[in-house]
Enzyme design. Structure first.
Site, PDB file in Angstrom:
ATOM      1  N   ASP A  42      46.407  36.724  39.086  1.00  0.00           N
ATOM      2  CA  ASP A  42      46.403  36.708  40.550  1.00  0.00           C
ATOM      3  C   ASP A  42      45.737  37.955  41.125  1.00  0.00           C
ATOM      4  OD1 ASP A  42      47.481  35.777  43.240  1.00  0.00           O
ATOM      5  OD2 ASP A  42      48.377  37.764  43.084  1.00  0.00           O
TER       6      ASP A  42
ATOM      7  N   GLU B 134      41.422  34.615  39.546  1.00  0.00           N
ATOM      8  CA  GLU B 134      41.385  34.280  40.965  1.00  0.00           C
ATOM      9  C   GLU B 134      40.623  35.396  41.681  1.00  0.00           C
ATOM     10  OE1 GLU B 134      44.081  33.826  44.960  1.00  0.00           O
ATOM     11  OE2 GLU B 134      44.281  35.448  43.530  1.00  0.00           O
TER      12      GLU B 134
END
Length: 698
Positions: free
Chosen positions: A336, A390
């Site tokens: 993330d 990401e």
């Protein structure tokens, strides 16, 4: 000087050649960092075993506890075992100049289930802290205080599957079709769901839906439930609000037995600000794990930023990667917030339009080195493990192999799609959608890196944003979703919901992702309990019964998604090269492309169906194998299944072309399979005619 290791990356993208010196420097830094960590005495995997040294362990009939607390003047274990009062028998001893503290305890002194913390004193202050490597952290339901808990059950869970074997079975043909899920909000009732409930009720749903991987959010312990798991406090503890470590292991085992890979949403981009629960000011300083001063604070996220140049921090984070693989059997990670890690400005206020922005001095090259080593470690520990980045910046080389000079992620998310659809739905009536823009946005990606596409993830489902179904139907979905209700707005919404998802999957590069419930148009946003909503769990749930109810239209979207995924798997669609555009027409809102043996024909026009619509295709006979207008998908049923169509000759501008003529209903996608390359009508003038609906080919 030519760098041979970088050549594959430079060859894949000639625009990078002007930045070869910077890339060489970054590559050198990651190599030097690895050498600094291993010191030529061990492998990277052996170095990344801090979780087996630090923390609390029961070995050789005694308990051993170690913690890195460099600024401490004293450290004492407090908890149930000493009634939370510091006692000399529980004092730790400093055993190294680097600040490692240790204590050994007889076997009966600590027991399974005991709650504990550290009382750390430093010059001018003290504080209670949860150990950094704690493997279980629980919250008292009355006081709301978090504490570490000893987890050493008499009959620990024994893993029934070998993740490595799971990969061996699927790796050769694995295309990630990912079901993004949150354990706590995966139940119908307004409460926190459990690992066991997810195992029993949600995994079978995912299997029936056809997805082959689960991406689990919010696994690392986080004190604030509403953070969606992104403000992590305890990096080695599986969130206890969902159940026990053994129940999470059972969940993963069950998923493996069902043929699903289990990916973890891992957060190494920042850490929660909390001091008692987390790592901030752990030893009385702000800079133990994080940068000192302003650089250590992420103002936009209200969190702390790791110092990736510190050996102890790399030890902590790399060990964390290994821990989740070894202890729980996860099959990989979605990292993330990569953009925030990569850039000193965290990517805020930057549009990343030029290559210079990847090399302008704003890149945190220590973070790059960490990500490179993390990918190397993960893939060396278990070949075939999946890593996903990401990143909204498009950093070159992010999903390029380590062996070719890249950072080493297997995939990166294609962030253009989930940005495109809300922008169109909010600002542009669909009769004005630019078909060429849709095509370019969905196919605009780095050709040398594998990407995973999606229309929306959890981000679009959070309160304050809107899901695609909400943009399309808004309040009408609450009153007009009964199967017999003929509502124009709902009909439009169902048709476009299908087209948006299908074109995103059909044009995807190497993978596809869906957030749980979005496949059937879940009608509510996500709003975790907070002061602003009276601490309600009402919107932190998923209403699965809506998709199961034959009296409601949600069933049509769920069935469509299931058959769409089934088609992609049957034809191994995403294993073939990128789709090839055959035809587009802006005024008619027609887009037609092929991928291997499949032909995809989209009519996005809101009101005009096209009869005898002619366009050029490869010669052959085609069978219609899928159409979104089928009644079982909530369509009008204007087409007959399994129709076969043969190409015919047409001469245009002196060139003989192979044409296909189709009926293209409004807001519909057809999929045709080329079943023969020989069948072709020999008398095109007699059998077919170019109609007024057809378009002159360019």
């Amino acid at each position: 000087m030519k760098n041979d290791l970088l050549q594959p990356l430079l060859d894949s993208d000639p625009l990078l050649r002007q930045y070869e010196n910077a890339l060489t420097r970054r590559l050198k830094r990651s190599r030097e960092t690895e050498a600094k960590l291993t010191q030529g005495k061990m492998s990277l995997g052996e170095f990344a075993s801090g979780h087996e040294y630090f923390g609390l362990h029961f070995r050789n009939n005694e308990w051993i506890f170690r913690e890195w607390v460099p600024n401490a003047t004293s450290v004492c274990l407090i908890g149930d075992m000493n009634r939370w009062k510091p006692k000399k028998a529980f004092d730790l001893e400093r055993i190294s100049k680097e600040g490692v503290w240790e204590r050994r305890f007889p076997s009966g002194m600590l027991r399974h289930g005991n709650l504990y913390k550290l009382l750390i004193r430093w010059q001018g202050g003290e504080g209670e802290r949860i150990p950094a490597y704690a493997r279980r952290v629980v919250q008292d339901p009355l006081t709301k205080i978090f504490s570490a808990q000893i987890w050493n059950p008499p009959s620990p869970y024994k893993r029934k599957t070998d993740p490595a074997s799971t990969f061996k079975l699927q790796l050769s043909s694995f295309t990630p079709l990912i079901y993004e899920a949150h354990v706590g909000m995966a139940q119908e009732e307004g409460r926190v769901g459990s690992y066991r409930e997810f195992t029993e009720h949600i995994i079978p749903r995912i299997v029936r839906a056809g997805y082959n991987a689960i991406q689990l959010m919010a696994i690392q312990e986080h004190p604030y439930y509403g953070s969606f798991g992104y403000h992590v406090a305890n990096f080695f503890a599986a969130s206890s609000r969902f159940g026990t470590p053994d129940e999470l292991k059972e969940l993963i085992d069950t998923a493996h037995n069902a043929g699903l890979l289990v990916l973890m949403d891992i957060v190494h981009s920042h850490a929660v600000n909390n001091e008692v629960e987390g790592l901030s000011r752990f030893d009385g300083t702000l800079y133990q794990y994080f940068h000192d001063g302003e650089r250590g604070l992420h103002r936009a996220w209200d969190s702390r930023c790791f110092d990736y140049g510190k050996v102890e921090v790399l030890h902590f984070l790399l060990s964390n990667c290994r821990f989740w693989l070894d202890e729980y059997g996860f099959d990989g990670f979605r990292f993330d917030g990569i953009t925030s890690m990569l850039y000193l400005h965290h990517g805020l206020g930057t549009d990343f339009r030029f290559y210079d922005q990847y090399f302008d001095g704003n890149v945190d090259e220590d973070a790059l080195a960490y990500l490179t080593l993390a990918n190397k470690l993960i893939h060396e520990l278990r070949p075939g493990t999946v890593t996903i980045a990401e990143d909204i910046s498009g950093m070159p080389g992010l999903a390029f192999p380590n062996s070719g000079g890249g950072i080493g992620f297997d995939y990166r998310f294609a962030m253009g799609g989930p940005d495109l659809w809300p922008r169109l739905l909010e600002k542009t009536p669909d009769e004005h959608w630019h078909i060429g823009e849709i095509w370019r946005e969905l196919t605009n990606r780095r050709k040398d890196e594998k990407t995973i596409s999606y229309t929306e993830s959890h981000d679009q489902a959070i309160v304050g944003d809107k899901t695609i179904i909400t943009w399309l139907m808004d309040a009408d979905m609450y009153e007009h979703m009964r199967a017999e209700d003929d509502n124009l707005r709902v009909n439009r919404g169902i048709a476009l919901h299908k087209l948006i998802r299908f074109i995103t999957l059909a044009t995807a590069d190497a993978g596809y992702l869906n957030f749980m419930g979005n496949e059937f148009g879940h009608p509510e946003w996500i709003d975790f309990p907070r002061e602003g909503n009276g601490w309600s769990y009402h919107y932190a749930r998923r209403q699965w019964h809506l998709a199961d109810d034959p009296a409601l239209k949600y069933q049509f979207l769920a069935r469509f998604d299931r058959e769409m995924i089934k088609l992609a798997k049957r034809f191994r669609l995403l294993e073939f090269p990128a789709p090839h555009l055959l035809y587009e027409h802006e005024d008619h809102k027609i887009l037609i492309f092929e991928r291997d043996s499949l032909l995809f024909a989209f009519n996005f026009h809101p009101s005009l169906s096209r009869a005898d619509y002619c366009f050029e295709v490869p010669r052959g006979k085609y069978r219609m194998i899928f159409n979104s207008d089928a009644q079982e998908y909530g369509g009008c049923g204007r087409l007959v299944s399994d129709q076969e169509h043969s190409t015919f000759f047409n001469t245009l501008r002196g060139k003989k072309r192979h044409m296909l003529s189709l009926y293209l209903p409004t807001r519909t996608v057809l999929v045709l399979e080329r079943i023969s390359s020989e069948a072709c009508l020999k008398s095109p003038v007699e059998t077919a005619e170019v109609t007024s609906d057809s378009v002159e080919l360019r």
